[in-house]
Design a protein around this motif. Structure first.
Motif, short mmCIF file in Angstrom:
data_model
loop_
_atom_site.label_atom_id
_atom_site.label_comp_id
_atom_site.label_asym_id
_atom_site.label_seq_id
_atom_site.Cartn_x
_atom_site.Cartn_y
_atom_site.Cartn_z
N UNK A 149 0.85 -1.19 0.00
CA UNK A 149 0.00 0.00 0.00
C UNK A 149 0.89 1.23 0.00
N UNK A 150 0.28 2.37 -0.31
CA UNK A 150 1.02 3.63 -0.27
C UNK A 150 0.08 4.74 0.16
N UNK A 151 0.65 5.87 0.47
CA UNK A 151 -0.11 7.06 0.83
C UNK A 151 -0.44 7.81 -0.46
N UNK A 152 -1.70 7.85 -0.88
CA UNK A 152 -2.03 8.49 -2.16
C UNK A 152 -1.61 9.95 -2.23
N UNK A 153 -1.78 10.68 -1.12
CA UNK A 153 -1.41 12.10 -1.12
C UNK A 153 0.07 12.31 -1.37
N UNK A 154 0.89 11.54 -0.68
CA UNK A 154 2.34 11.66 -0.86
C UNK A 154 2.75 11.24 -2.27
N UNK A 155 2.09 10.21 -2.79
CA UNK A 155 2.40 9.74 -4.14
C UNK A 155 2.11 10.82 -5.18
N UNK A 156 0.93 11.43 -5.08
CA UNK A 156 0.55 12.47 -6.05
C UNK A 156 1.46 13.69 -5.91
N UNK A 157 1.79 14.08 -4.69
CA UNK A 157 2.68 15.22 -4.49
C UNK A 157 4.06 14.95 -5.08
N UNK A 158 4.57 13.74 -4.89
CA UNK A 158 5.88 13.38 -5.44
C UNK A 158 5.84 13.37 -6.96
N UNK A 159 4.74 12.85 -7.52
CA UNK A 159 4.60 12.82 -8.98
C UNK A 159 4.54 14.24 -9.55
N UNK A 160 3.78 15.12 -8.88
CA UNK A 160 3.68 16.50 -9.33
C UNK A 160 5.03 17.20 -9.29
N UNK A 161 5.79 16.94 -8.22
CA UNK A 161 7.12 17.54 -8.10
C UNK A 161 8.03 17.09 -9.25
N UNK A 162 7.98 15.81 -9.58
CA UNK A 162 8.79 15.30 -10.67
C UNK A 162 8.38 15.92 -12.01
N UNK A 163 7.08 16.05 -12.24
CA UNK A 163 6.60 16.63 -13.48
C UNK A 163 7.05 18.08 -13.63
N UNK A 164 7.00 18.82 -12.54
CA UNK A 164 7.45 20.22 -12.60
C UNK A 164 8.94 20.30 -12.90
N UNK A 165 9.73 19.40 -12.31
CA UNK A 165 11.16 19.39 -12.60
C UNK A 165 11.41 19.09 -14.07
N UNK A 166 10.52 18.31 -14.68
CA UNK A 166 10.68 17.96 -16.08
C UNK A 166 10.11 19.01 -17.02
N UNK A 167 9.59 20.11 -16.45
CA UNK A 167 9.11 21.21 -17.28
C UNK A 167 7.62 21.27 -17.51
N UNK A 168 6.85 20.41 -16.87
CA UNK A 168 5.40 20.42 -17.06
C UNK A 168 4.76 21.55 -16.27
N UNK A 169 3.72 22.14 -16.81
CA UNK A 169 2.94 23.16 -16.10
C UNK A 169 1.67 22.51 -15.56
N UNK A 170 1.48 22.57 -14.26
CA UNK A 170 0.30 22.00 -13.63
C UNK A 170 -0.63 23.12 -13.18
N UNK A 171 -1.88 23.05 -13.59
CA UNK A 171 -2.89 24.03 -13.19
C UNK A 171 -3.78 23.36 -12.14
N UNK A 172 -3.66 23.78 -10.90
CA UNK A 172 -4.39 23.15 -9.80
C UNK A 172 -5.63 23.96 -9.44
N UNK A 173 -6.60 23.27 -8.88
CA UNK A 173 -7.83 23.93 -8.43
C UNK A 173 -8.73 24.40 -9.55
N UNK A 174 -8.56 23.86 -10.74
CA UNK A 174 -9.36 24.26 -11.90
C UNK A 174 -10.22 23.09 -12.34
N UNK A 175 -11.49 23.33 -12.54
CA UNK A 175 -12.41 22.30 -13.00
C UNK A 175 -12.62 22.43 -14.50
N UNK A 176 -12.48 21.32 -15.21
CA UNK A 176 -12.74 21.33 -16.65
C UNK A 176 -14.24 21.35 -16.88
N UNK A 177 -14.69 22.32 -17.66
CA UNK A 177 -16.12 22.46 -17.92
C UNK A 177 -16.51 21.94 -19.30
#
Length: 251
Positions: free
Chosen positions: A46-74
């Motif tokens: 098992x794993x902690x989902x919150x920590x997993x997603x945070x770690x994944x987001x950090x890696x994506x940002x290091x790789x140059x990805x732009x993450x838009x948080x708190x936005x709902x797709x309409x």
């Protein structure tokens, strides 16, 4: 009846068969006397989902990805080789769109004029994970307190010795709607009529385990190199209920 795995398959489920009350109490002393039989499932992680997603987001940002948080797709629109994603944080233009929004992927696909069979299989739990249920209804966001109360009522006789199980002062009660498909297979591939939109959803109760292979399949589709041995079996077209009009979802 005792189920025993064959030597050929050797899955990690109940390798010792069904445990009677005495063997079960020896394996898990905190269980109450109401637990009369059970089985062990080995090699589980098992794993902690919150920590997993945070770690994944950090890696994506290091790789140059732009993450838009708190936005709902309409709304998503697609046509003429371009796509447009409208959100509560603004509108984004792109060549291709991956729809990986769990059970809410259905609403996004509907904005493109395609209605896919995807139902919320809602699981309930709390901080002490001892049991669970599956609820099907139309609203993936509605939380029913009675579901958690029923889990607690069923679990009390079996785990009364658990020191952390304060049944009357429960914390972190939650509900998660799993994206369920009618045939148990995920939906991965171009949306019918919209080749630039690729759903990646419908993983039922196994969202984490097939995530790596889903990523590889989606990458192949976006790069024009689909895996012809796997992709056809997951095509979203098999789950389309009806069209919503020929012009719906066009840019």
């Amino acid at each position: 009846m005792v189920w025993r795995p064959s030597a050929a398959s050797a899955p990690p489920v109940a390798p010792e068969g069904i445990l009677a009350a005495s063997a079960l109490a020896e394996a898990e002393p905190t269980l109450g006397p109401a637990a009369r039989a059970g089985f062990l499932v080995e090699r589980q992680w098992s794993l902690d989902p919150g920590r997993f997603v945070d770690s994944l987001a950090e890696r994506l940002r290091r790789d140059g990805a732009e993450l838009v948080e708190g936005a709902r797709v309409t709304v998503v629109r697609e046509g003429a080789g371009r796509a447009e994603v409208r959100t509560t944080a603004g509108t984004y233009g792109t060549d291709q769109v991956v729809v990986a929004s769990g059970v809410w992927s259905r609403e996004i696909c509907r904005s493109l004029g395609v209605d896919i069979e995807l139902a919320p299989g809602k699981g309930y739990s709390s901080k002490v994970r001892v049991a669970g249920t599956m609820e099907f209804d139309r609203d993936p966001d509605h939380f029913r307190q009675s579901r958690v109360d029923a889990i607690v009522a069923a679990a009390r006789p079996y785990g009364s010795a658990l020191p952390e199980a304060d049944w009357d002062h429960r914390e972190q009660e939650w509900m998660g709607p799993r994206p369920m498909t009618t045939d148990g297979l995920p939906l991965i591939g171009p949306l019918p009529g919209h080749p630039g939109v690729v759903p990646a959803t419908g993983h039922n109760m196994l969202g984490l385990m097939p995530a790596p292979v889903t990523g590889r399949l989606v990458t192949g589709l976006l790069m024009g190199k689909p895996d012809d041995s796997l992709t056809p079996g997951f095509a979203p077209g098999r789950a389309v209920r009806r069209g919503l009009g020929p012009s719906a979802g066009r840019v």
